[in-house]
Design a protein around this motif. Structure first.
Motif, PDB file in Angstrom:
ATOM      1  N   ALA A 240     -64.283  11.530 -43.044  1.00  0.00           N
ATOM      2  CA  ALA A 240     -64.292  11.909 -44.457  1.00  0.00           C
ATOM      3  C   ALA A 240     -64.241  10.669 -45.339  1.00  0.00           C
ATOM      4  O   ALA A 240     -64.940  10.571 -46.359  1.00  0.00           O
ATOM      5  N   GLY A 241     -63.408   9.694 -44.951  1.00  0.00           N
ATOM      6  CA  GLY A 241     -63.335   8.447 -45.713  1.00  0.00           C
ATOM      7  C   GLY A 241     -64.631   7.670 -45.670  1.00  0.00           C
ATOM      8  O   GLY A 241     -65.055   7.088 -46.672  1.00  0.00           O
ATOM      9  N   LEU A 242     -65.280   7.654 -44.505  1.00  0.00           N
ATOM     10  CA  LEU A 242     -66.546   6.937 -44.371  1.00  0.00           C
ATOM     11  C   LEU A 242     -67.629   7.576 -45.228  1.00  0.00           C
ATOM     12  O   LEU A 242     -68.372   6.879 -45.935  1.00  0.00           O
ATOM     13  N   VAL A 243     -67.733   8.896 -45.183  1.00  0.00           N
ATOM     14  CA  VAL A 243     -68.742   9.586 -45.995  1.00  0.00           C
ATOM     15  C   VAL A 243     -68.452   9.390 -47.482  1.00  0.00           C
ATOM     16  O   VAL A 243     -69.363   9.143 -48.283  1.00  0.00           O
TER      17      VAL A 243
ATOM     18  N   LEU B 166     -62.913  12.596 -53.279  1.00  0.00           N
ATOM     19  CA  LEU B 166     -63.976  12.973 -52.339  1.00  0.00           C
ATOM     20  C   LEU B 166     -63.534  12.943 -50.877  1.00  0.00           C
ATOM     21  O   LEU B 166     -63.938  13.820 -50.093  1.00  0.00           O
ATOM     22  N   PRO B 167     -62.730  11.959 -50.446  1.00  0.00           N
ATOM     23  CA  PRO B 167     -62.275  12.021 -49.037  1.00  0.00           C
ATOM     24  C   PRO B 167     -61.549  13.339 -48.727  1.00  0.00           C
ATOM     25  O   PRO B 167     -61.794  13.955 -47.675  1.00  0.00           O
ATOM     26  N   SER B 168     -60.672  13.780 -49.607  1.00  0.00           N
ATOM     27  CA  SER B 168     -59.956  15.038 -49.394  1.00  0.00           C
ATOM     28  C   SER B 168     -60.905  16.231 -49.476  1.00  0.00           C
ATOM     29  O   SER B 168     -60.754  17.217 -48.729  1.00  0.00           O
ATOM     30  N   PHE B 169     -61.901  16.156 -50.377  1.00  0.00           N
ATOM     31  CA  PHE B 169     -62.875  17.239 -50.497  1.00  0.00           C
ATOM     32  C   PHE B 169     -63.662  17.419 -49.203  1.00  0.00           C
ATOM     33  O   PHE B 169     -63.827  18.539 -48.702  1.00  0.00           O
TER      34      PHE B 169
END
Length: 443
Positions: free
Chosen positions: A278-281, A263-266
């Motif tokens: 992105a990592g936080l979300v 998910l972070p990469s997505f």
């Protein structure tokens, strides 16, 4: 007040105190076991928070960084079964303490590493320490609780991995940014050692034996008192229902593992979020997955209280819901609708984890239950935690990450088939266990 009255009052007070301690002790065991599960994954995932710093300071390649993470999963997959078998034979509490000490000291060695080779060796030791903790820990915890709480407690315990991952990455990032990446590892090690000290002071084999649920308190045949007899290891693979629980549980974690890993990469690629955001979300969705494991476990216990076979039905429902919601989510374009559907699907993505552990507990003899949960861990790693992210990586190279993620919910079809077959074979599995309890077992 005469002697008889005084004696009766003192006896009543002692009985009340003993009863209160009896009620409190299982929750002490749960709290400390859950705390060590958090420490387990905090020590494992803090590495992700310091990837950029290690890459810059040591000039590491992405493949080297990836190996520092994958070596832990490799050790867990290889050693979970033999170390759980040893714990069943030599003492689960003693084994848990040794495991936690090993992974905590290994995490401290990560803080002292001066290069890639030393860090790889330290991370390997982290995996050795963590290999059997999940299986042994859940066996210790479930031994002191009634069977009707198994799915709830198993789901909560396993959700500790999700919560620990979030805390490890978040806290590790903060510590690394303010006082350096070495202190991030050192703090994780200190937390683990403090929990070891608390566990050692409050939980012993003798106390667990006194509080173990007895046949009179239980509602199934899997919670007979510990009499020193042992069931053969072949009993862990002797019924169709057990095989289906292993496979179905592993396949439903395939999707959860993919979401946590990719998910972070997505969000970075599809929503153009910077890596930190992105990592936080993504961490919010990981928390949703963990919360869903707890909520789904509680629901499973409630609907399965009068008929344990309904646990299989609940697992089937969770897989079906996520199959539909996540298929829709990854078919939509970027935007609020996709994010909403993704959150709803994440809530039940790993929801059958608690149900699976409860199924396995109800189908296995108490003397080999930690080894049974090690088999669950092995299946989870083979079919889910290791296989899922790796397969998506291969597919993403060919079809793009968004295209690869569209195929991921199809793994639920395999889980659904296994669970349907397991539910049909469940009564036969219980009868096989009942016959095992009447036979003379190996000492």
């Amino acid at each position: 007040m005469d002697l008889h009255t005084t004696t009766a009052v003192l006896s009543s007070d002692t009985s009340a105190t003993s009863s209160a301690r009896s009620r409190i002790f299982p929750w002490i065991v749960f709290g400390l076991t859950f705390g060590l599960m958090l420490s387990d994954y905090m020590s494992r995932q803090v590495l992700s928070a310091v990837f950029p710093l290690l890459k810059s300071e040591w000039g590491l390649s992405d493949s080297q960084l990836g190996s520092l993470s994958s070596v832990v999963a490799l050790m867990v997959g290889l050693l979970a079964f033999p170390l759980s078998l040893a714990a069943d034979r030599w003492g689960r509490v003693r084994s848990m303490l040794i495991m936690a000490i090993v992974w905590s000291i290994a995490t401290l060695l990560c803080a002292l590493a001066t290069g890639y080779g030393q860090m790889l060796g330290a991370r390997l030791l982290v995996g050795v320490g963590e290999a059997a903790y999940g299986s042994v820990g859940v066996a210790v915890m479930l031994a002191v609780f009634a069977p009707h709480l198994r799915a709830s407690l198993s789901g909560a315990f396993l959700a500790g991995g999700s919560f620990g991952s979030v805390v490890g990455v978040a806290l590790g990032g903060i510590l690394a940014a303010h006082i350096g990446w070495r202190w991030a590892f050192a703090v994780m090690a200190a937390i683990g050692l403090l929990l070891v000290a608390a566990f050692r002071a409050l939980v012993t084999e003798s106390a667990l034996s006194r509080h173990q649920v007895t046949q009179a308190q239980a509602t199934d045949t899997s919670s007979v008192p510990h009499n020193g007899a042992r069931a053969p290891l072949s009993s862990l693979f002797s019924s169709v229902s057990l095989w289906c629980a292993y496979v179905g549980g592993g396949l439903q974690l395939f999707v959860g593992a993919v979401l946590m890993a990719w998910l972070p990469s997505f969000f970075n690629r599809s929503y153009s979020m910077p890596p930190d955001r992105a990592g936080l979300v993504a961490s919010i969705y990981v928390l949703i997955i963990g919360t869903g494991m707890i909520v789904c476990g509680i629901i499973t216990d409630r609907i399965g209280r009068t008929d344990p076979a309904r646990q299989w039905s609940s697992a089937l429902i969770y897989c079906t819901i996520s199959l539909i919601l996540l298929t829709v989510a990854f078919s939509l374009g970027t935007g609020p609708a996709q994010l909403t559907m993704l959150a709803l699907g994440a809530l039940t993505a790993a929801g059958s984890a608690g149900a699976t552990s409860s199924m396995v507990a109800s189908l296995t003899h108490h003397s080999v239950r930690a080894t049974a949960f090690a088999t669950v861990t092995l299946a989870n790693n083979i079919f889910g935690l290791a296989l899922g992210p790796l397969m998506v990586g291969f597919l993403a190279d060919r079809y793009g990450l968004a295209g690869a993620l569209r195929t991921v919910p199809l793994a639920y079809l395999g889980a659904i088939i296994a669970l349907v077959l397991g539910r049909r074979a469940y009564p036969a599995g219980l009868r096989r266990l009942a016959r095992l309890d009447t036979l003379p077992l190996a000492a």
